[in-house]
Design an enzyme around this catalytic site. Structure first.
Site: not given
Ligand SMILES: *[C@@H]1O[C@H](CO)[C@@H](O)[C@H](O)[C@H]1NC(C)=O
Length: 350
Positions: A34, A325, A328
């Site tokens: 990610s 978040d 991240h």
């Protein structure tokens, strides 16, 4: 006549100048998780998604793309710094084609890892499968650019690998009776480094020469991990940071070894650990107000579907937060890290 010749000479010098200023690197080709997925997971059946608001609210057009951030991710900034496009598209995104991918493409998949058992947790694209997509990409590139030009792009492109955090936090430490019952933490690191080695060797075998192998961030400082560390006042989980540093040391050694073994390779270890930790320890000097909780929702544990537009707690200005978040970084953090990596690590390629 002389005049004409003179201006032709000037023009040709000018063109030489342009080509030297412009990217030596014709394309940025990305593998990983990610940290560098620009939307591949939007096109596979998994819950590891972020293609909804408020993700992407500071992206061009305020558009969620599947990037796990409020805006651009590090590879977007790196691409721009190389003189390429300001964003790196996801290979599975049907809005893009080979003409776009010819200068930049991401095969990354959020929630994946080196280990096949990690990608299994949330049914995302395994690391080995990203290399299969890359082979498919090579075929398409040859059809688009022709054999010669494609081979040139393949050997001169910058390959960037950013993966590994999930092997520890989503798999080893999170799945009881899984890898932790099979391997000690040190054995597991050796197992993962072995997968990294065989991946780099295969990529080299397919023609890649300029490769950046990314290290792990201080993963114990992600808000999600801090939330679990209540006994210690929600400080960073030191043991996770130590594992990240140990593993980075193994990758560093691997890079040195492969640089000696593989003729013509320029393999670089790209370590985000210290710059990231510096931001986390000195947020104010970068203009941040908050580092221990994230912007989205309560900032303590939400990511993916738990970070959504219905949440009333989401912060107003993500630029004040290190994390977007619970797992991240914000676009602003991504940009600071990307700038550092470009100036301090990738400069031999620019
Ligand atoms: C992961 O799975 C692929 C496909 O089944 C396999 O080829 C590869 O060897 C596996 N990797 C490891 C390290 O077991």
């Amino acid at each position: 006549m002389g005049n004409k010749y003179g201006s032709w000479l000037l023009l040709s010098q000018f063109l030489v100048l342009i080509t030297t200023i412009q990217a030596k690197i014709p394309a940025l080709i990305v593998f990983g998780d990610s940290s560098v997925d620009s939307g591949n997971n939007d096109y596979i059946p998994t819950v590891a998604r972020s293609n909804f608001e408020p993700y992407g609210r500071d992206f061009q057009g305020g558009r969620p793309t599947g990037r796990f951030s409020n805006g651009r991710i590090a590879t977007d900034f790196i691409s721009e710094a190389l003189g390429l496009k300001p964003t790196v598209p996801a290979y599975l995104d049907p809005a893009y084609g080979i003409s776009d991918f010819a200068v930049g493409v991401s095969f990354a998949s959020a929630a994946t890892g080196y280990d096949n058992a990690t990608s299994d947790v949330l049914s995302v694209i395994p690391f080995w499968k990203q290399l299969e997509y890359y082979k498919d990409y090579q075929r398409r590139l040859k059809g688009y650019l022709g054999e010669n030009k494609a081979s040139q792009t393949i050997s001169e492109a910058l390959y960037l690998i950013s993966i590994g955090t999930n092997d520890f936090v989503e798999n080893y430490y999170a799945v009881p009776g899984g890898r932790s019952s099979e391997y000690s933490i040190s054995q597991y690191q050796i197992f993962l480094a072995g997968i990294a080695e065989s991946f780099v060797r295969k990529l080299y075998g397919l023609g890649a020469r300029k490769i950046s192998l990314g290290g792990l961030p201080p993963m114990g400082c992600m808000p999600l991990e801090r939330t679990t560390n209540m006994m210690n006042g929600n400080e960073c989980v030191e043991s996770y940071n130590i594992v990240a540093m140990d593993f980075n040391g193994k990758l560093y050694n691997l890079v040195n070894k492969l640089n000696k073994e593989l003729p013509g390779v320029q393999l670089i270890f790209s370590n985000p650990y210290y710059v990231f930790l510096h931001i986390i320890r000195n947020p104010a000097s970068y203009g941040f107000d908050e580092t221990s909780v994230a912007c989205c929702a309560t900032g303590m544990f939400e990511m993916g579907y738990a970070c959504n537009r219905n949440n009333l707690f989401t912060c107003a200005n993500a630029d004040k937060y290190v994390f977007w978040d619970s797992f991240h970084p914000t676009q602003k953090t991504n940009q600071i890290i990307a700038n550092y990596i470009v100036k301090r690590v990738l400069y031999p390629f620019i």
